[in-house]
Design a protein around this motif. Structure first.
Motif, PDB file in Angstrom:
ATOM      1  N   LYS A 149       0.825  -1.208   0.000  1.00 17.50           N
ATOM      2  CA  LYS A 149       0.000   0.000   0.000  1.00 17.50           C
ATOM      3  C   LYS A 149       0.862   1.263   0.000  1.00 17.50           C
ATOM      4  N   ASN A 150       1.934   1.256   0.806  1.00 20.23           N
ATOM      5  CA  ASN A 150       2.715   2.483   1.017  1.00 20.23           C
ATOM      6  C   ASN A 150       4.085   2.478   0.342  1.00 20.23           C
ATOM      7  N   GLY A 151       4.496   1.332  -0.170  1.00 20.89           N
ATOM      8  CA  GLY A 151       5.796   1.252  -0.815  1.00 20.89           C
ATOM      9  C   GLY A 151       6.921   0.830   0.111  1.00 20.89           C
ATOM     10  N   SER A 152       6.745   1.115   1.403  1.00 20.78           N
ATOM     11  CA  SER A 152       7.769   0.735   2.377  1.00 20.78           C
ATOM     12  C   SER A 152       7.185   0.813   3.787  1.00 20.78           C
ATOM     13  N   VAL A 153       7.883   0.191   4.740  1.00 14.87           N
ATOM     14  CA  VAL A 153       7.513   0.285   6.151  1.00 14.87           C
ATOM     15  C   VAL A 153       8.781   0.388   6.980  1.00 14.87           C
ATOM     16  N   ARG A 154       8.631   0.910   8.206  1.00 16.89           N
ATOM     17  CA  ARG A 154       9.723   0.939   9.159  1.00 16.89           C
ATOM     18  C   ARG A 154       9.420  -0.034  10.292  1.00 16.89           C
ATOM     19  N   VAL A 155      10.457  -0.740  10.750  1.00 19.67           N
ATOM     20  CA  VAL A 155      10.283  -1.705  11.833  1.00 19.67           C
ATOM     21  C   VAL A 155       9.663  -1.053  13.057  1.00 19.67           C
ATOM     22  N   SER A 156      10.133   0.125  13.410  1.00 20.41           N
ATOM     23  CA  SER A 156       9.643   0.798  14.617  1.00 20.41           C
ATOM     24  C   SER A 156       8.155   1.121  14.516  1.00 20.41           C
ATOM     25  N   ASP A 157       7.715   1.532  13.320  1.00 19.10           N
ATOM     26  CA  ASP A 157       6.294   1.862  13.143  1.00 19.10           C
ATOM     27  C   ASP A 157       5.424   0.621  13.259  1.00 19.10           C
ATOM     28  N   VAL A 158       5.833  -0.459  12.599  1.00 22.85           N
ATOM     29  CA  VAL A 158       5.034  -1.687  12.645  1.00 22.85           C
ATOM     30  C   VAL A 158       5.020  -2.262  14.057  1.00 22.85           C
ATOM     31  N   SER A 159       6.148  -2.196  14.731  1.00 18.95           N
ATOM     32  CA  SER A 159       6.233  -2.673  16.110  1.00 18.95           C
ATOM     33  C   SER A 159       5.234  -1.943  16.998  1.00 18.95           C
ATOM     34  N   ARG A 160       5.158  -0.637  16.825  1.00 18.04           N
ATOM     35  CA  ARG A 160       4.211   0.157  17.619  1.00 18.04           C
ATOM     36  C   ARG A 160       2.761  -0.156  17.245  1.00 18.04           C
ATOM     37  N   GLU A 161       2.497  -0.262  15.951  1.00 13.18           N
ATOM     38  CA  GLU A 161       1.121  -0.500  15.496  1.00 13.18           C
ATOM     39  C   GLU A 161       0.600  -1.866  15.916  1.00 13.18           C
ATOM     40  N   LEU A 162       1.483  -2.857  15.965  1.00 13.86           N
ATOM     41  CA  LEU A 162       1.059  -4.217  16.295  1.00 13.86           C
ATOM     42  C   LEU A 162       1.340  -4.596  17.741  1.00 13.86           C
ATOM     43  N   SER A 163       1.912  -3.682  18.483  1.00 14.87           N
ATOM     44  CA  SER A 163       2.195  -3.899  19.915  1.00 14.87           C
ATOM     45  C   SER A 163       3.055  -5.144  20.146  1.00 14.87           C
ATOM     46  N   CYS A 164       4.143  -5.238  19.397  1.00 17.24           N
ATOM     47  CA  CYS A 164       5.079  -6.338  19.604  1.00 17.24           C
ATOM     48  C   CYS A 164       6.500  -5.804  19.433  1.00 17.24           C
TER      49      CYS A 164
END
Length: 256
Positions: free
Chosen positions: A17-32
């Motif tokens: 969807k966005n072309g890229s992701v950051r580990v820190s952002d996904v970690s925060r969004e998924l609470s892991c």
């Protein structure tokens, strides 16, 4: 707590969807933890679903891309994912399986690609399923040819029927436009019917993957009687009356 498959599907969806992701952002969004997300990204990179970067991931620039109208792939998406997950449990390593042109079959292909512990032969007439499995090293893939039509695109004609008759498969996983527990599995059109009939003839076991809406009737052409079906796998929104009928007729049915 999300499963590893759910996390990885989320990561792939966000990258696409966005072309890229950051580990820190996904970690925060998924609470892991970030370690968990980095491991997920490493696994997805190995499968060719994205490209790992410093601190995150991005869309793969290489590989096969299939453009298609999404349509039914996203109707009852969560139900189809659960159905596909249960179907995967019936596959053994070294099986030779057929996956037809159904959207539930596509979700099964996605699960097969992500789980490398089972090696198998996959035969399919679905362009989408073939693309999903084309780079999976644990899969020996056979693509059945013919006139490509429909959404998602699939080979559906007499060439396809004749090609399927060249195989002997351990198991087949098919969808249906309709299912009547007294009369059998049905298709909306004759090309789909003829291809599914061929699949039924060459597979030792037949698993029918259908969401609850397929019990509402309306399909014209009979594919096979229920006596040819090894198991029906459907979702938990199916009407209780259908479950009672399946039990009374001795039809094995998984509800997920």
């Amino acid at each position: 707590m999300l499963s590893s498959q759910e996390r990885q599907e989320y990561i792939v969806d966000q990258v696409n969807k966005n072309g890229s992701v950051r580990v820190s952002d996904v970690s925060r969004e998924l609470s892991c933890s970030e370690v968990t997300i980095r491991n997920d990204i490493r696994r997805l990179d190995e499968l060719g679903l994205l490209s790992r970067t410093h601190g995150g991931a991005k869309v793969c620039q290489d590989g096969l891309t299939i453009s298609f109208e999404q349509g039914e792939c996203f109707w009852h998406k969560e139900e189809k994912k659960r159905i596909a997950e249960r179907a995967y449990e019936y596959i053994n390593s070294r099986d030779s399986i057929i996956i037809d042109d159904s959207t539930s079959g596509y979700y099964l292909a996605k699960i097969i690609r992500r789980n490398t512990e089972k090696r198998m032969i996959v035969i399919t007439n679905s362009i989408l399923t073939a693309a999903e499995l084309s780079s999976a090293r644990h899969i020996e893939l056979f693509v059945v040819s013919g006139h490509v039509i429909g959404t998602p695109p699939s080979a559906l004609d007499n060439f396809t029927v004749n090609a399927y008759h060249q195989f002997n498969a351990t198991k087949a996983f098919i969808g249906a436009n309709g299912i009547d527990l007294r009369r059998g599995v049905a298709s909306l059109g004759t090309p789909q019917r003829d291809v599914k009939k061929a699949i039924v003839e060459v597979a030792k076991e037949l698993y029918v993957l259908v969401d609850h809406t397929k019990f509402e009737g309306g399909s014209l052409f009979n594919v096979c009687p229920m006596s040819a079906v090894t198991r029906v796998i459907t979702d938990r929104q199916v009407q209780p009356g259908q479950l009672e009928l399946a039990r009374s007729l001795g039809i094995p049915m998984d509800v997920v």
